[in-house]
Design a protein around this motif. Sequence first.
Motif, short mmCIF file in Angstrom:
data_model
loop_
_atom_site.label_atom_id
_atom_site.label_comp_id
_atom_site.label_asym_id
_atom_site.label_seq_id
_atom_site.Cartn_x
_atom_site.Cartn_y
_atom_site.Cartn_z
N LEU A 117 0.82 -1.20 0.00
CA LEU A 117 0.00 0.00 0.00
C LEU A 117 0.86 1.25 0.00
O LEU A 117 0.55 2.24 -0.66
N SER A 118 1.96 1.21 0.75
CA SER A 118 2.87 2.36 0.80
C SER A 118 3.47 2.64 -0.57
O SER A 118 3.55 3.80 -1.00
N ARG A 119 3.88 1.58 -1.27
CA ARG A 119 4.45 1.77 -2.60
C ARG A 119 3.41 2.35 -3.56
O ARG A 119 3.71 3.25 -4.36
N ALA A 120 2.18 1.82 -3.48
CA ALA A 120 1.12 2.31 -4.37
C ALA A 120 0.81 3.78 -4.09
O ALA A 120 0.55 4.56 -5.02
N LEU A 121 0.84 4.16 -2.82
CA LEU A 121 0.59 5.56 -2.47
C LEU A 121 1.73 6.45 -2.97
O LEU A 121 1.49 7.58 -3.39
N GLY A 122 2.96 5.93 -2.92
CA GLY A 122 4.09 6.68 -3.45
C GLY A 122 3.95 6.92 -4.95
O GLY A 122 4.19 8.03 -5.45
N GLU A 123 3.51 5.88 -5.67
CA GLU A 123 3.28 6.04 -7.10
C GLU A 123 2.13 6.99 -7.37
O GLU A 123 2.13 7.73 -8.36
N LEU A 124 1.13 6.96 -6.48
CA LEU A 124 -0.02 7.84 -6.64
C LEU A 124 0.41 9.30 -6.58
O LEU A 124 -0.11 10.15 -7.32
N ASN A 139 -17.93 11.24 -15.15
CA ASN A 139 -19.10 10.69 -14.48
C ASN A 139 -18.91 9.24 -14.05
O ASN A 139 -19.19 8.87 -12.91
N MET A 140 -18.39 8.41 -14.94
CA MET A 140 -18.28 6.98 -14.69
C MET A 140 -16.84 6.53 -14.45
O MET A 140 -16.53 5.36 -14.52
N GLY A 141 -15.95 7.50 -14.14
CA GLY A 141 -14.56 7.14 -13.97
C GLY A 141 -13.87 7.05 -15.33
O GLY A 141 -14.51 7.05 -16.38
N THR A 142 -12.55 6.96 -15.33
CA THR A 142 -11.82 6.86 -16.58
C THR A 142 -11.87 5.43 -17.12
O THR A 142 -12.28 4.49 -16.42
N GLU A 143 -11.43 5.26 -18.34
CA GLU A 143 -11.39 3.93 -18.95
C GLU A 143 -10.51 2.98 -18.13
O GLU A 143 -10.86 1.81 -17.94
N SER A 144 -9.38 3.47 -17.65
CA SER A 144 -8.49 2.60 -16.87
C SER A 144 -9.13 2.19 -15.55
O SER A 144 -8.94 1.06 -15.09
N HIS A 145 -9.89 3.08 -14.93
CA HIS A 145 -10.57 2.75 -13.67
C HIS A 145 -11.60 1.64 -13.90
O HIS A 145 -11.72 0.70 -13.11
N LEU A 338 -8.51 10.01 -6.77
CA LEU A 338 -7.35 9.52 -6.01
C LEU A 338 -7.57 8.09 -5.56
O LEU A 338 -6.68 7.24 -5.68
N ASN A 339 -8.76 7.79 -5.02
CA ASN A 339 -9.06 6.43 -4.58
C ASN A 339 -8.99 5.45 -5.75
O ASN A 339 -8.43 4.35 -5.64
N LEU A 340 -9.59 5.84 -6.86
CA LEU A 340 -9.63 4.93 -8.01
C LEU A 340 -8.26 4.73 -8.62
O LEU A 340 -7.94 3.64 -9.09
N GLU A 341 -7.43 5.77 -8.63
CA GLU A 341 -6.07 5.61 -9.13
C GLU A 341 -5.28 4.63 -8.26
O GLU A 341 -4.51 3.81 -8.76
N LEU A 342 -5.48 4.73 -6.95
CA LEU A 342 -4.80 3.81 -6.04
C LEU A 342 -5.25 2.38 -6.30
O LEU A 342 -4.42 1.45 -6.42
N ALA A 343 -6.57 2.17 -6.40
CA ALA A 343 -7.09 0.83 -6.64
C ALA A 343 -6.62 0.29 -7.99
O ALA A 343 -6.23 -0.88 -8.11
N THR A 344 -6.62 1.14 -9.01
CA THR A 344 -6.20 0.72 -10.35
C THR A 344 -4.74 0.29 -10.36
O THR A 344 -4.38 -0.73 -10.97
N SER A 345 -3.91 1.05 -9.66
CA SER A 345 -2.50 0.69 -9.56
C SER A 345 -2.32 -0.67 -8.90
O SER A 345 -1.53 -1.50 -9.36
N LEU A 346 -3.07 -0.93 -7.85
CA LEU A 346 -2.95 -2.20 -7.13
C LEU A 346 -3.45 -3.37 -7.97
O LEU A 346 -2.88 -4.47 -7.93
N ALA A 352 -2.97 -6.40 -5.79
CA ALA A 352 -4.28 -6.76 -5.24
C ALA A 352 -4.40 -8.27 -5.06
O ALA A 352 -4.97 -8.75 -4.07
N GLU A 353 -3.86 -9.04 -6.01
CA GLU A 353 -3.88 -10.50 -5.88
C GLU A 353 -3.06 -10.94 -4.68
O GLU A 353 -3.47 -11.84 -3.92
#
Length: 464
Positions: A117-124, A139-145, A338-346, A352-353
């Motif tokens: 999580l720390s690494r993902a936040l650093g990348e964020l 409205n519906m988030g980006t394509e990557s999200h 910000l939340n979605l970028e973090l989740a997408t990175s993981l 995430a796995e």
Amino acid sequence: MSGKWVPDLSSAVGPKYLAVAGEIARAIESGELVPGDQLPPQRDLAEQLGVTVGTVSRAYALARKHNLVSGEVGRGTFITGMPTEVEAPRTFSPQADAVIDLQSYSAAPTDQGSLLLSRALGELAERVLMMPLHKYPANMGTESHRQAGATWIRRSGLEAAATDVLPTYGAQEALSICLDVLAQRGDTVLAEAITYAGLKSMAAIKGLHLQPLEMDDEGVTPEALEREAKKTRARLLYLQPTVHNPTTRTMSARRRTEIARIIKKHDLVLIEDDAAVSPLRERPAPLSAQLPGRACYITSLSKFMSPVVRVGYLHTSGPMLGALADALYANRLGPSTLNLELATSLVQSRAAETLADAYLDAMGRCLDTARAVFAPDQFRAALGSNYLWLNIPRAWNADEFVRAARQQGLAIPYLDNFLIDSRAGDVGTRITLNAALAPDMLKTCFAKLATLLASRPTRYSSVV
């Protein structure tokens, strides 16, 4: 405990001072350290851990910054309590009220999870420079999200296209929006007779009537759904077919096919809540897979990653998709980028796995402890959940049992939190597999409950 505590850093990753400070926080939360306990002198602990005195000094200073410890010149360093608001809020403090919480969710803290999580936040922090921070998000988030959401949903067995995924602020928001769009005040919603407590709360707030459906060992029975759908003419059905919260039941493939047939026959719309078992890969395919265009599938990353990663995914298709997207935007003017970028990175990095596997391992260890303590007829459990179902004997009134547990220093929820119909049949309650507790303490908690289950209540009456 006076100066004897020594953390185990054998699996620590990252800076050692952070690992020591983290172990102090975890020991406080698990009850291993309590206010007034003295930590070892810095030089002594440094020698025992094989680190420099400066490393221990930085760890103690960090713990002091968050009000975990206090230092007195000439006397040493002492535990003060739980962290202030500077740290992520915790769901309970056994030291504050002398009661161990077995009703609230609590993840298993791990060095590996903290590092990922720390690494993902650093990348964020780097990604922020690329974001349009001067306007509201799409409205519906980006394509990557949305693609990250589809990737995560597909591991459940539901084939999901990114165009059919709506990112949400956790599963709770997804459920709330579904109820807002698909039901009106006064409508009837069909649901398991024993159900997720959050559904009961939302229904009460939104003025919806919950109609209970009888259950057996696989969850809702086809006969009950057929009967109540015909009688009530309800349009909306809420189910948890996989590791049901709170009873841990799972529908067989044959049962899912029969339930899907009845849903189509009565033109129902299904809300399938899969958030509690999001990390589980070996499982039956979601019921929604058989109901294209008439199902809303909900999952989340929060349970197995961290409660602070408030990201969920809502999958649907057809006309409902646009209506749900409009409702989401009306409620919050777009998702948290910000939340979605973090989740997408993981998700993209497969961290995430890794977090999901670590979560399942922790829950598996807790289940092993439960199986070693409880008799087989005292509980029901399933891998993938952070809870188990206690079967309360008929000799006990369910509320009596909860009060008796409280007298033993254990907080467990009242059965009424989950009941739509008091005639549901099961007498029991859900307890959380609190992986944040030290293993010995968790075993002690289970042993207290097992002893209560095997005993009879003490009742007193007076004659006037």
